[in-house]
Design a protein around this motif. Structure first.
Motif, PDB file in Angstrom:
ATOM      1  N   LEU A  34     -25.354 124.824  83.708  1.00 51.18           N
ATOM      2  CA  LEU A  34     -23.900 124.784  83.876  1.00 51.18           C
ATOM      3  C   LEU A  34     -23.530 124.058  85.158  1.00 51.18           C
ATOM      4  O   LEU A  34     -24.152 124.250  86.211  1.00 51.18           O
ATOM      5  CB  LEU A  34     -23.331 126.207  83.894  1.00 51.18           C
ATOM      6  CG  LEU A  34     -23.552 127.029  82.621  1.00 51.18           C
ATOM      7  CD1 LEU A  34     -22.958 128.417  82.776  1.00 51.18           C
ATOM      8  CD2 LEU A  34     -22.961 126.325  81.411  1.00 51.18           C
ATOM      9  N   GLY A  35     -22.513 123.197  85.045  1.00 52.27           N
ATOM     10  CA  GLY A  35     -22.015 122.452  86.191  1.00 52.27           C
ATOM     11  C   GLY A  35     -22.816 121.215  86.530  1.00 52.27           C
ATOM     12  O   GLY A  35     -22.530 120.559  87.539  1.00 52.27           O
ATOM     13  N   GLY A  37     -12.696 118.269  76.310  1.00 50.33           N
ATOM     14  CA  GLY A  37     -14.123 117.977  76.414  1.00 50.33           C
ATOM     15  C   GLY A  37     -14.721 117.749  75.042  1.00 50.33           C
ATOM     16  O   GLY A  37     -14.035 117.352  74.093  1.00 50.33           O
ATOM     17  N   TRP A  38     -16.025 118.048  74.929  1.00 50.41           N
ATOM     18  CA  TRP A  38     -16.773 117.812  73.693  1.00 50.41           C
ATOM     19  C   TRP A  38     -17.625 119.041  73.392  1.00 50.41           C
ATOM     20  O   TRP A  38     -18.241 119.615  74.295  1.00 50.41           O
ATOM     21  CB  TRP A  38     -17.683 116.582  73.824  1.00 50.41           C
ATOM     22  CG  TRP A  38     -16.932 115.319  74.075  1.00 50.41           C
ATOM     23  CD1 TRP A  38     -16.612 114.774  75.273  1.00 50.41           C
ATOM     24  CD2 TRP A  38     -16.394 114.448  73.083  1.00 50.41           C
ATOM     25  NE1 TRP A  38     -15.901 113.624  75.116  1.00 50.41           N
ATOM     26  CE2 TRP A  38     -15.756 113.385  73.765  1.00 50.41           C
ATOM     27  CE3 TRP A  38     -16.387 114.439  71.702  1.00 50.41           C
ATOM     28  CZ2 TRP A  38     -15.132 112.346  73.112  1.00 50.41           C
ATOM     29  CZ3 TRP A  38     -15.755 113.411  71.041  1.00 50.41           C
ATOM     30  CH2 TRP A  38     -15.138 112.379  71.734  1.00 50.41           C
ATOM     31  N   MET A  39     -17.648 119.450  72.125  1.00 50.26           N
ATOM     32  CA  MET A  39     -18.510 120.533  71.670  1.00 50.26           C
ATOM     33  C   MET A  39     -19.610 119.929  70.810  1.00 50.26           C
ATOM     34  O   MET A  39     -19.326 119.143  69.888  1.00 50.26           O
ATOM     35  CB  MET A  39     -17.716 121.572  70.871  1.00 50.26           C
ATOM     36  CG  MET A  39     -18.566 122.663  70.257  1.00 50.26           C
ATOM     37  SD  MET A  39     -19.505 123.613  71.480  1.00 50.26           S
ATOM     38  CE  MET A  39     -18.198 124.562  72.232  1.00 50.26           C
ATOM     39  N   SER A  40     -20.872 120.288  71.121  1.00 52.45           N
ATOM     40  CA  SER A  40     -22.025 119.698  70.449  1.00 52.45           C
ATOM     41  C   SER A  40     -22.834 120.790  69.778  1.00 52.45           C
ATOM     42  O   SER A  40     -23.031 121.872  70.339  1.00 52.45           O
ATOM     43  CB  SER A  40     -22.915 118.938  71.446  1.00 52.45           C
ATOM     44  OG  SER A  40     -22.158 118.006  72.190  1.00 52.45           O
ATOM     45  N   ILE A  45     -29.587 129.905  65.548  1.00 51.33           N
ATOM     46  CA  ILE A  45     -30.761 129.111  65.917  1.00 51.33           C
ATOM     47  C   ILE A  45     -30.353 127.683  66.260  1.00 51.33           C
ATOM     48  O   ILE A  45     -31.185 126.888  66.699  1.00 51.33           O
ATOM     49  CB  ILE A  45     -31.796 129.112  64.781  1.00 51.33           C
ATOM     50  CG1 ILE A  45     -31.202 128.469  63.524  1.00 51.33           C
ATOM     51  CG2 ILE A  45     -32.282 130.513  64.488  1.00 51.33           C
ATOM     52  CD1 ILE A  45     -32.209 128.281  62.415  1.00 51.33           C
ATOM     53  N   THR A  46     -29.072 127.363  66.042  1.00 47.87           N
ATOM     54  CA  THR A  46     -28.539 126.049  66.401  1.00 47.87           C
ATOM     55  C   THR A  46     -28.029 126.097  67.834  1.00 47.87           C
ATOM     56  O   THR A  46     -27.270 127.003  68.213  1.00 47.87           O
ATOM     57  CB  THR A  46     -27.398 125.641  65.463  1.00 47.87           C
ATOM     58  OG1 THR A  46     -27.881 125.612  64.132  1.00 47.87           O
ATOM     59  CG2 THR A  46     -26.849 124.277  65.837  1.00 47.87           C
ATOM     60  N   GLY A  47     -28.443 125.124  68.629  1.00 43.87           N
ATOM     61  CA  GLY A  47     -27.981 125.074  70.000  1.00 43.87           C
ATOM     62  C   GLY A  47     -26.552 124.585  70.100  1.00 43.87           C
ATOM     63  O   GLY A  47     -26.165 123.623  69.426  1.00 43.87           O
ATOM     64  N   LEU A  48     -25.756 125.268  70.926  1.00 43.91           N
ATOM     65  CA  LEU A  48     -24.364 124.874  71.163  1.00 43.91           C
ATOM     66  C   LEU A  48     -24.212 124.509  72.632  1.00 43.91           C
ATOM     67  O   LEU A  48     -24.699 125.218  73.522  1.00 43.91           O
ATOM     68  CB  LEU A  48     -23.404 126.005  70.798  1.00 43.91           C
ATOM     69  CG  LEU A  48     -23.380 126.438  69.337  1.00 43.91           C
ATOM     70  CD1 LEU A  48     -22.401 127.586  69.148  1.00 43.91           C
ATOM     71  CD2 LEU A  48     -23.020 125.271  68.428  1.00 43.91           C
ATOM     72  N   ARG A  49     -23.496 123.403  72.863  1.00 38.95           N
ATOM     73  CA  ARG A  49     -23.292 122.910  74.225  1.00 38.95           C
ATOM     74  C   ARG A  49     -21.889 122.341  74.339  1.00 38.95           C
ATOM     75  O   ARG A  49     -21.433 121.618  73.452  1.00 38.95           O
ATOM     76  CB  ARG A  49     -24.309 121.816  74.550  1.00 38.95           C
ATOM     77  CG  ARG A  49     -24.121 121.165  75.908  1.00 38.95           C
ATOM     78  CD  ARG A  49     -24.914 119.863  75.997  1.00 38.95           C
ATOM     79  NE  ARG A  49     -24.411 118.870  75.052  1.00 38.95           N
ATOM     80  CZ  ARG A  49     -24.931 117.646  74.905  1.00 38.95           C
ATOM     81  NH1 ARG A  49     -25.969 117.285  75.625  1.00 38.95           N
ATOM     82  NH2 ARG A  49     -24.421 116.800  74.019  1.00 38.95           N
ATOM     83  N   ALA A  50     -21.195 122.695  75.418  1.00 39.15           N
ATOM     84  CA  ALA A  50     -19.849 122.173  75.665  1.00 39.15           C
ATOM     85  C   ALA A  50     -19.862 121.403  76.985  1.00 39.15           C
ATOM     86  O   ALA A  50     -20.491 121.827  77.959  1.00 39.15           O
ATOM     87  CB  ALA A  50     -18.825 123.296  75.716  1.00 39.15           C
ATOM     88  N   ARG A  51     -19.151 120.253  76.962  1.00 41.62           N
ATOM     89  CA  ARG A  51     -19.018 119.430  78.168  1.00 41.62           C
ATOM     90  C   ARG A  51     -17.554 119.035  78.338  1.00 41.62           C
ATOM     91  O   ARG A  51     -16.826 118.880  77.350  1.00 41.62           O
ATOM     92  CB  ARG A  51     -19.875 118.162  78.055  1.00 41.62           C
ATOM     93  CG  ARG A  51     -21.369 118.434  78.030  1.00 41.62           C
ATOM     94  CD  ARG A  51     -22.166 117.144  78.061  1.00 41.62           C
ATOM     95  NE  ARG A  51     -21.961 116.340  76.862  1.00 41.62           N
ATOM     96  CZ  ARG A  51     -22.400 115.097  76.704  1.00 41.62           C
ATOM     97  NH1 ARG A  51     -23.050 114.498  77.704  1.00 41.62           N
ATOM     98  NH2 ARG A  51     -22.196 114.443  75.582  1.00 41.62           N
TER      99      ARG A  51
END
Length: 686
Positions: free
Chosen positions: A340-341, A407-410, A309-315
């Motif tokens: 994406l992108g 990059g960064w993982m959030s 239920i936790t959102g994961l985002r990579a940049r």
């Protein structure tokens, strides 16, 4: 045709397998050859190292024996040769050292005064007189006289009976007095016996040792075996005036290949081949297990990401979104292809785009500078329908297999429900506090009526008196003054009643949530009018204990005043019926705590104290020991104090005999960072 094609398929694989095994066998042969060469080199190095060690040990032992003999000869130099002791000491020295063949005592002209022969050999100068073999001795003594120290002569050969002979050297020790020689001691030393004394039996069994000259002429040798000439070592033995070359030749030859070679090859090759087969089988199994584990891991990761239920985002480093999980897409309402992108994600509110870009650049700069930017922060995202909602983001650097940041993982949490619950809890807390204040006013209604009756009765009396004066004594010249005085009293009593009503009004109506810096004396002054109402009814006295410079705290004034009012009312009620009226004293105390960041406030009564069974439930909501109480006072007090970061505690005050003298409730509030002066001083810092 299909069968022929199927039969032809394994041929390339068969050639590849043959090439693989051929390469493996060739590598094994090369490795075995290198191992054999290294083994032979190692054995050769060990044998040479052993010979070098023997040469070093023998050379050191030769120097040690020569030094020991030198000390004994120096003792003989200063003894009289005519004394019997001189002969006895010389014989004892020859007995200990076999290499000392002859010891002579000579006068200043180097003429032999007395001599002692060794018992180990026949007399040295039996075939050739001593005076015919003085050349090397004279040269050594002259050099020793010039240098003022003992010196060895060059070696020379002395023939013995039976066709044998010995290579010897002479050690000349001058006895110097006033710069000239008074006497000499000359010792004739056999190089052969000196070498034999310096060699152990074990060294003699495996090595041939000899003293040689620079041109290779052998002067003396020892050893039970002849040297093989393969492992050689040479050492220089430096003695005063003489340098001898010690040569050690090992009896061992080169390492033999047979029978060790065949055994080593067969055993080594068998072990290596068996190990290679095991490694190949193990590698195949491990590869299969790894592929299976990788597939399971990918499936597990995919299932875990879908269930979060936790959102994961990579940049990446430039801020482009490279990965989102389903929970994040559900949170913002966009599909992965829409995210994406994207350099500027659609879930960023337009008014915050520039701020978010600066924050991303600042985080990257701090990471490059060696600082750890991993921390949580709250921000605002926008759903696809345009709704803004708060989120909590935790970011960490995204590293590749080489440890380089890519990059960064959030991790993104939607905290909108949490914020709504916090607002609801705050509203409920406000209602509870308002209810508690109204309940407090209700409990004080009788006190208020009593307190207001006095000024109202006084007003009525003064008004009646004023009317009577105006009617009955109109001609009296003192009537205006008396009426003026009565009206003044009426105004004073009306002001008194107004103050009481204002205190109650302020207490009930005031609700400023902002925390402010306020002096503790101001907090006490705000609640004292209401506290004194109940104190006068119960006959209690109120005492204030403040430092000369009253401390200032940062707090919600209304909430802290509620705490003080509840604690003072509890203290006054505790003294009713249990403490004599003379001892009913309620003390309000304020002082800095041990930690300068906190201010300590206390309410101290002289009641009967708090029983242990009551103390266990003291802060439980709706628990009370009074029939008319609601049980919310102390629970509310602790909640208010903890909201300010402080702590509320109590203790029973005991006398010398263990008798309870009262109770102290103490709580802490954060200091405002500035100290207010006492009101009597009138000057407060800004």
């Amino acid at each position: 045709m299909p069968e022929q094609k199927t039969a032809a398929l394994p041929r390339p694989w068969r050639w590849r397998r043959a090439l693989l095994w051929g390469a493996l066998v060739a590598l094994l042969l090369v490795a075995q050859s290198l191992l054999l060469a290294l083994t032979l080199s190692y054995e050769t190095a060990r044998a040479q190292e052993k010979v070098d060690d023997v040469a070093g040990e023998v050379a050191a032992r030769v120097r040690q024996i020569a030094g020991r003999d030198l000390q004994g000869l120096q003792g003989l130099l200063w003894e009289s040769p005519q004394a019997p002791r001189w002969t006895a000491d010389a014989s004892e020295l020859q007995r200990r050292t076999r290499a000392l063949l002859r010891i002579e005592y000579r006068d200043a002209d180097r003429e032999v005064v007395k001599s002692v022969e060794s018992t180990y050999v026949t007399p040295l100068f039996e075939r050739i007189a001593r005076e015919h073999m003085e050349i090397e001795t004279e040269l050594a003594c002259q050099a020793a006289l010039r240098q003022g120290s003992q010196l060895y002569s060059r070696s020379y050969f002395i023939p013995l009976a039976g066709g044998e002979g010995l290579e010897v050297v002479d050690l000349c020790l001058p006895q110097l007095r006033a710069g000239s020689a008074a006497a000499y001691v000359v010792a004739t030393i056999s190089l052969r016996y000196l070498l034999e004394d310096a060699v152990t039996q074990e060294q003699a069994r495996g090595h041939e040792l000899s003293f040689v000259e620079g041109d290779g002429t052998r002067l003396a040798r020892t050893g039970l075996a002849r040297g093989a000439g393969h492992y050689l070592a040479e050492r220089l033995v430096d003695l005063p005036g003489l340098t001898l070359l010690l040569k050690v030749d090992s009896a061992a030859g080169r390492p033999r290949l047979i029978p060790n070679l065949a055994t080593a090859l067969v055993l080594g090759l068998s072990l290596v081949l068996f190990a290679v087969v095991l490694l190949l089988a193990r590698d195949g199994r491990r590869r299969a297990f790894a592929e299976r584990a990788l597939a399971e891991s990918l499936a597990f990761r995919h299932a875990m990401e879908n269930s979060l239920i936790t959102g994961l985002r990579a940049r990446d480093m430039s801020g482009i979104v490279t990965y989102v999980n389903p929970a994040f897409c559900h949170m913002v309402g966009f599909q992965p292809v829409e995210l994406l992108g994207q350099v500027t994600p659609p879930y960023w509110p337009a008014e915050f785009v520039d701020e978010y870009r600066r924050r991303h650049a600042d985080r990257s700069a701090r990471w490059e500078a060696g600082q750890d930017p991993r921390q949580g922060f709250e921000t605002v995202f926008m759903r696809k329908n345009g709704e803004r909602f708060p989120v909590m983001i935790f970011e960490a650097p995204l590293l590749n297999a080489q440890g380089e940041q890519t990059g960064w993982m959030s991790a993104v949490l939607d905290v909108s429900d949490q914020r709504r619950m916090e607002e609801l809890a705050r509203q409920q807390q406000d209602r509870l506090q308002a209810t508690a204040r109204l309940a407090t006013v209700g409990e004080m209604a009788s006190l208020l009526s009593h307190e207001l009756n006095q000024p109202l009765a006084a007003i009525a009396s003064y008004a009646t008196a004023s009317l009577n004066l105006l009617k009955l004594e109109a001609d009296d010249p003192l009537t205006p003054d008396m009426v003026r005085q009565a009206v003044t009293r009426i105004a004073e009593q009306a002001e008194r009643a107004g103050r009481v009503i204002k205190s109650v009004h302020d207490f009930v109506r005031r609700r400023d949530q902002a925390r402010e810096a306020i002096g503790v004396d101001d907090l006490f002054e705000a609640v004292l009018p209401l506290v004194r109402l109940q104190a006068r009814k119960s006959g209690a006295r109120i005492e204030l204990e403040l430092p000369a410079t009253a401390p200032r705290v940062r707090c919600d004034r209304t909430m802290v005043e509620q705490v003080l009012l509840n604690l003072t009312r509890n203290g006054i009620q505790a003294m009713e019926g249990h403490t004599s009226q003379v001892e009913r004293v309620l003390r309000l105390q304020a002082r800095p705590s041990a930690d300068p960041r906190w201010i300590s406030l206390a309410v101290i009564d002289r009641g009967p104290g708090i029983a242990a069974e009551v103390a266990k439930q003291l802060y439980t909501p709706f628990f009370t020991t009074r029939s008319e109480g609601m049980g919310l006072g102390l629970s509310l007090c602790r909640t208010v104090v903890e909201q300010h970061g402080g702590a509320l505690d109590f203790q029973n005050l005991e006398g010398p005999g263990g008798q309870v003298l009262g109770t102290e409730f103490r709580f802490t509030l954060p200091a405002a960072g500035a100290i207010a002066t006492n009101k009597d001083n009138g000057d407060k810092p800004r």
